[in-house]
Motif scaffolding. Structure first.
Motif, PDB file in Angstrom:
ATOM      1  N   LEU A  27     -12.569   0.844   9.674  1.00 44.89           N
ATOM      2  CA  LEU A  27     -12.857   0.527  11.058  1.00 44.89           C
ATOM      3  C   LEU A  27     -14.137  -0.175  11.145  1.00 44.89           C
ATOM      4  N   PRO A  28     -14.378  -1.284  11.675  1.00 42.94           N
ATOM      5  CA  PRO A  28     -15.556  -2.219  11.631  1.00 42.94           C
ATOM      6  C   PRO A  28     -16.516  -1.527  12.480  1.00 42.94           C
ATOM      7  N   LYS A  29     -16.271  -1.003  13.619  1.00 43.81           N
ATOM      8  CA  LYS A  29     -17.336  -0.655  14.631  1.00 43.81           C
ATOM      9  C   LYS A  29     -17.384   0.890  14.898  1.00 43.81           C
ATOM     10  N   THR A  30     -17.881   1.567  13.571  1.00 44.36           N
ATOM     11  CA  THR A  30     -18.036   2.902  13.733  1.00 44.36           C
ATOM     12  C   THR A  30     -19.363   3.613  13.532  1.00 44.36           C
ATOM     13  N   MET A  31     -20.503   2.699  13.789  1.00 45.94           N
ATOM     14  CA  MET A  31     -21.716   3.471  13.388  1.00 45.94           C
ATOM     15  C   MET A  31     -21.735   4.810  14.140  1.00 45.94           C
ATOM     16  N   LYS A  32     -21.664   4.757  15.374  1.00 43.79           N
ATOM     17  CA  LYS A  32     -21.871   5.943  16.231  1.00 43.79           C
ATOM     18  C   LYS A  32     -21.197   7.123  15.797  1.00 43.79           C
ATOM     19  N   LEU A  68      -6.728   5.117  18.923  1.00 45.27           N
ATOM     20  CA  LEU A  68      -7.407   3.869  18.937  1.00 45.27           C
ATOM     21  C   LEU A  68      -8.879   4.024  18.216  1.00 45.27           C
ATOM     22  N   GLY A  69      -9.433   4.928  17.792  1.00 45.91           N
ATOM     23  CA  GLY A  69     -10.534   4.957  17.107  1.00 45.91           C
ATOM     24  C   GLY A  69     -11.781   4.789  17.953  1.00 45.91           C
ATOM     25  N   HIS A  70     -11.833   5.199  19.129  1.00 43.85           N
ATOM     26  CA  HIS A  70     -12.906   5.329  20.252  1.00 43.85           C
ATOM     27  C   HIS A  70     -13.983   6.261  19.836  1.00 43.85           C
ATOM     28  N   THR A  71     -15.129   6.192  20.161  1.00 49.36           N
ATOM     29  CA  THR A  71     -16.245   7.152  20.200  1.00 49.36           C
ATOM     30  C   THR A  71     -16.088   8.050  21.400  1.00 49.36           C
ATOM     31  N   THR A  72     -15.807   7.426  22.546  1.00 51.74           N
ATOM     32  CA  THR A  72     -15.582   8.087  23.785  1.00 51.74           C
ATOM     33  C   THR A  72     -14.537   7.856  24.613  1.00 51.74           C
ATOM     34  N   GLU A  73     -14.063   8.990  25.483  1.00 52.64           N
ATOM     35  CA  GLU A  73     -12.863   8.929  26.249  1.00 52.64           C
ATOM     36  C   GLU A  73     -12.911   7.824  27.371  1.00 52.64           C
ATOM     37  N   ARG A  74     -14.397   7.301  27.744  1.00 51.95           N
ATOM     38  CA  ARG A  74     -14.056   6.308  28.500  1.00 51.95           C
ATOM     39  C   ARG A  74     -13.915   5.013  27.908  1.00 51.95           C
TER      40      ARG A  74
END
Length: 168
Positions: free
Chosen positions: A11-16, A125-131
């Motif tokens: 995953l490219p956008k996973t820093m947080k 989806l690999g998201h950090t937050t449910e928002r």
């Protein structure tokens, strides 16, 4: 863990979030798709590739193939219009133009949310937050709820009874 095959996606956008790799079980339709890709005899690091195994880039071959698909679909519909007539195409719901190919991510997110809930969809989806995930979930058919009661309350049954209506 259970011996099934896995697909690992960096995953490219996973820093947080700290999650660097998403592991997906290769089962069901995904297994069928990957078996078809492997049967072509091409071995590579990408699923979206051309016949020679070259990666399909968004601005290059990938976009070109969508243009070719649109043109082929339009030719097919035009031929059907000649063969069946425009009225028959309208009955079948095939008279619309131009053809649109859309991102299936919102559809996948909506289906996953309905079947497994928002938390599982966020992981999917690999998201950090449910928002973030909520932006992908669509509410096309409305929220599903249960009825209050299958039978009317006692007071309503008395009001709606044939005896009450005939004495009035």
């Amino acid at each position: 863990e259970d011996g099934s095959e896995e697909l690992w996606i960096k995953l490219p956008k996973t820093m947080k979030s700290g999650v660097k790799i998403k592991r997906v079980r290769v089962v069901g339709d995904l297994k069928v798709l990957l078996d078809r890709v492997r049967a072509r005899g091409i071995v590579g690091q990408t699923i979206l590739c051309d016949e020679k195994g070259q990666k399909l880039l968004l601005q290059g071959k990938f976009r070109f193939r969508f243009h070719k698909a649109r043109e082929a679909a339009k030719k097919h519909i035009d031929a059907l219009a000649v063969e069946l007539g425009v009225e028959k195409l309208r009955e079948l719901g095939l008279e619309w133009f131009p053809f649109q190919f859309r991102d299936l991510r919102p559809k996948a997110a909506t289906d996953k949310e309905r079947s497994a809930g928002m938390a599982e969809t966020r992981r999917f989806l690999g998201h950090t937050t449910e928002r973030q995930t909520a932006d992908y979930v669509r509410d096309k058919i409305g929220e599903l709820t249960d009825p209050v009661s299958a039978s009317p309350p006692e007071w309503m049954a008395k009001v709606l009874s044939p005896k009450t209506q005939s004495s009035a």
